[in-house]
Design a protein around this motif. Sequence first.
Motif, mmCIF file in Angstrom:
data_model
loop_
_atom_site.group_PDB
_atom_site.id
_atom_site.type_symbol
_atom_site.label_atom_id
_atom_site.label_comp_id
_atom_site.label_asym_id
_atom_site.label_seq_id
_atom_site.Cartn_x
_atom_site.Cartn_y
_atom_site.Cartn_z
ATOM 1 N N GLN A 448 1.050 -1.258 -0.074
ATOM 2 C CA GLN A 448 0.028 -0.126 0.259
ATOM 3 C C GLN A 448 0.908 0.960 0.051
ATOM 4 N N LEU A 449 1.389 1.242 0.932
ATOM 5 C CA LEU A 449 3.099 2.332 0.738
ATOM 6 C C LEU A 449 4.103 2.859 -0.616
ATOM 7 N N LEU A 450 4.178 2.056 -1.298
ATOM 8 C CA LEU A 450 4.276 1.754 -2.978
ATOM 9 C C LEU A 450 3.220 2.141 -3.803
ATOM 10 N N PHE A 451 1.886 2.031 -3.286
ATOM 11 C CA PHE A 451 0.813 2.185 -4.187
ATOM 12 C C PHE A 451 0.241 3.821 -3.890
ATOM 13 N N ALA A 452 0.392 4.055 -3.143
ATOM 14 C CA ALA A 452 -0.158 5.315 -2.781
ATOM 15 C C ALA A 452 1.423 6.272 -3.123
ATOM 16 N N ARG A 453 2.680 6.074 -3.304
ATOM 17 C CA ARG A 453 3.764 6.759 -4.080
ATOM 18 C C ARG A 453 3.243 6.647 -5.364
ATOM 19 N N SER A 454 3.126 5.988 -6.567
ATOM 20 C CA SER A 454 3.032 5.590 -7.608
ATOM 21 C C SER A 454 1.814 6.165 -8.294
ATOM 22 N N LEU A 455 0.326 6.085 -7.240
ATOM 23 C CA LEU A 455 -0.152 7.879 -8.206
ATOM 24 C C LEU A 455 0.149 9.289 -7.761
ATOM 25 N N GLY A 479 -4.328 10.486 -2.026
ATOM 26 C CA GLY A 479 -4.839 10.380 -0.665
ATOM 27 C C GLY A 479 -5.393 9.211 0.542
ATOM 28 N N ASP A 480 -5.973 8.761 -0.444
ATOM 29 C CA ASP A 480 -7.461 7.593 -0.286
ATOM 30 C C ASP A 480 -6.522 6.570 0.432
ATOM 31 N N VAL A 481 -5.292 6.178 -0.323
ATOM 32 C CA VAL A 481 -4.296 5.474 -0.020
ATOM 33 C C VAL A 481 -4.003 5.654 1.547
ATOM 34 N N ARG A 482 -2.544 6.793 0.776
ATOM 35 C CA ARG A 482 -2.069 7.123 2.552
ATOM 36 C C ARG A 482 -3.499 7.248 3.293
ATOM 37 N N ASN A 483 -4.478 7.840 3.776
ATOM 38 C CA ASN A 483 -5.480 6.981 4.841
ATOM 39 C C ASN A 483 -5.984 6.486 4.653
ATOM 40 N N LYS A 484 -5.898 5.605 4.515
ATOM 41 C CA LYS A 484 -6.088 4.110 4.701
ATOM 42 C C LYS A 484 -4.394 3.139 5.715
ATOM 43 N N PHE A 520 11.726 7.417 4.729
ATOM 44 C CA PHE A 520 12.167 8.239 3.336
ATOM 45 C C PHE A 520 11.254 9.042 2.106
ATOM 46 N N PHE A 521 10.281 8.202 2.146
ATOM 47 C CA PHE A 521 8.664 8.453 1.646
ATOM 48 C C PHE A 521 8.560 10.031 2.293
ATOM 49 N N ASP A 522 9.438 10.720 3.286
ATOM 50 C CA ASP A 522 8.356 12.078 4.155
ATOM 51 C C ASP A 522 7.026 11.249 4.358
ATOM 52 N N TYR A 523 6.132 10.582 5.159
ATOM 53 C CA TYR A 523 4.727 10.271 5.380
ATOM 54 C C TYR A 523 4.983 10.911 6.887
ATOM 55 N N LEU A 524 5.965 9.962 7.368
ATOM 56 C CA LEU A 524 6.143 10.318 8.896
ATOM 57 C C LEU A 524 6.691 11.756 9.665
ATOM 58 N N SER A 525 5.287 12.206 10.796
ATOM 59 C CA SER A 525 6.131 12.979 11.835
ATOM 60 C C SER A 525 7.052 12.712 11.870
#
Length: 723
Positions: A448-455, A479-484, A520-525
């Motif tokens: 899902q992480l790679l999926f969000a980045r691909s989108l 945004g939907d995938v990142r939220n999930k 390193f995708f910088d998805y985290l606080s």
Amino acid sequence: MRRMNCLLRIACFICSALCLGNNLSAQTWIWYPGDYEIWLSNEMQNRRTERGTFFPVFWKIDNHYPLVDFHKVFDVSADEEVEIYVEGQYNVKLDGKAFEGYPQKIFVPAGRHKINIKVFNQKSVPAIFVRGKTIKSDSSWLLTYEDKEWIDETGKTSDISTTKWVNAGYWNFNTPEQLPSQFKLPVRPQDAVSMTAVGAGTLVDFGKETFGFIKLHKLKGKGKITVYYGESREEALDTAHTETFDKVYIDQKEGDFVFELSKAFRYVNIFTDPDVHFEKVSMLYEYADLEDKGSFRCNDEEINQIYEVAKYTFHLSTREFFIDGIKRDRWIWSGDAYQSYLMNYYLTNDNETVKRTILALRGKDPITSHINTIMDYTLYWFLSIYDYYLYSGDVSFVRNNYDRMKSLMHFVLGRRNKDGLLEGLPGDWVFIDWAEGLSKEGAVSFEQLLFARSLETMALVADIVGQQEDAQQYAKLAGDVRNKLFDIYWSQQKKAFVHSFVKGSPTHHVTRYANMFAIFFDYLSDEQKSFVKDSVLLNKRVPPITTPYMRFYELEALCALGEQSYVTQEMKSYWGGMLKLGATSFWEEYNPQKSGADHYAMYGRKYGKSLCHAWGASPLYLLGKYYLGVKPTSPGYATYTIEPALGGLKWMEGKVPTPNGNIEVYCSTTKLQVLSPVGIGKLILKSKIPPKCKDGIFVKRGDNLYELKIESNKRYQITYQAF
């Protein structure tokens, strides 16, 4: 998301103009874009053998279009004679009128004229080379594989306005004599280090891992020759289990003999029938002729050796394309190639090999399975497009491949489960990593992480090509995938992402994969990054990673967290551990708990492991991006940052290649020097004291954190005090 959009827009117009201008100036062989790459990859990948048996790839093989129409309109100021060279059967039209036969030269009078050349070639790619004073073949020619032309009963030609024309593909075949279909990698002679009689055979040692064609000197006689190849001495001597061998029958007077297929080896074990004799063994080393532009040296000689062996590993695994390893597969795997692209940006910075590999992996529509049949490898392909643009600034390649991206993403979106997540369906291989006991059940958080980045990448590229509706749609999906990802997988109790979501519930199992990519995708606080560092990356209870493939990303995550000192010791332990065992190139997998010949086993075979694997060369990337600290922040290094980190070293120096020259960095505990030929940079420096520079003014950005603007072609000498 806004920040990434800005990165892609900056310098877009400039880069587009530069790329277009460079393409138009070249006189070269041209073909339907992507077709040569597919054809050449088929030629290369189908050379694989195991113990004398042909071993084809596991996935659908696409092919080139056998019939292609080439055309261009020219404004000719004076009469011109034009030479035409073609690979295939062809006809030529000037302003819709066909010439007789197969003309090698045509006369074009002054004025505005349209030249059409239609070529058929089933065996290799239809290609043309056109040479006149002003009329020439280059990437501005338009091509189609279906012109939709028909003629009615009156002889009138149909409306062909629905035909899709694309700009020509090309490489570096810039003379008529350089036929694309005859391309071969260069070779050079290389002598063996020793020849020793072992039993009935002759064991030949070339001193280190290598790749090429075995050559027998002054070979004569009649009978059989068998050559057993080994990456290790044990493999070459164990004739019942070597992964590759050659068997040939000869009947000749004295002369040299070169084996037909190139192979990987350090040792070869040669047996001949009694009447067959040779005097000497050498090889023809086969290589991709790429120049090292990047470099790295430091006070630690073990790190220097690791860097040099990583370079050699990278070069061995860089052939017509970026391949996985040189002994076993010699195939183009998307996950392996993705890492090679990143290493390339810090060593050879060769755009052409990147583009060829991306195009070969993508293949053609219709899409019936994931790239290499692997879900995560499809997603890496999307990421590779964005990275290529960021490091190269080549907007034309991005634009030309948007339709390929869109149809592949349409396939991916069709593989979602009822929760809108990617889950392995029949025919899908969810790989992630070679790890014993790693569950692939359900919807895995890593996917899902790679999926969000691909989108996100799709949204960025759609914006570049002016498809605003698409851009908004992909941004919403991302945004939907990142939220999930956070709603389903983030565990406040575990302070980390859990591994999977099975039958409607998240599991309690934590693995490293999604957690380190999220850093390193910088998805985290910042708080979440701190949690993940302690609860996952530095937690020995979380299953360790044993492949260089995922160690690449684990160490990148630690570097992104500022843990270079820890990473230095890990590099010395892991890659240094292979060197202590005598490795001359880095392996597919290394487990320090193994001993002796057990290190060579994999896939249930005694010597199944590759001892030269592209993903083993990751120190090239880590040392360039996170120690020298150089990375682009907008396409083609129009802007960039330099954030050096010694990681426990006393000093380091090196170069990072950009499209317009090398950025040079020298760093010790008290001195720093920087010189850049490109863009506007930002030097970010941690120092115990305010740094001093007579050529610029530092601005304080936080506790012990300082920033300096770097202008092009200006050398900066700085004094500071490292932590």
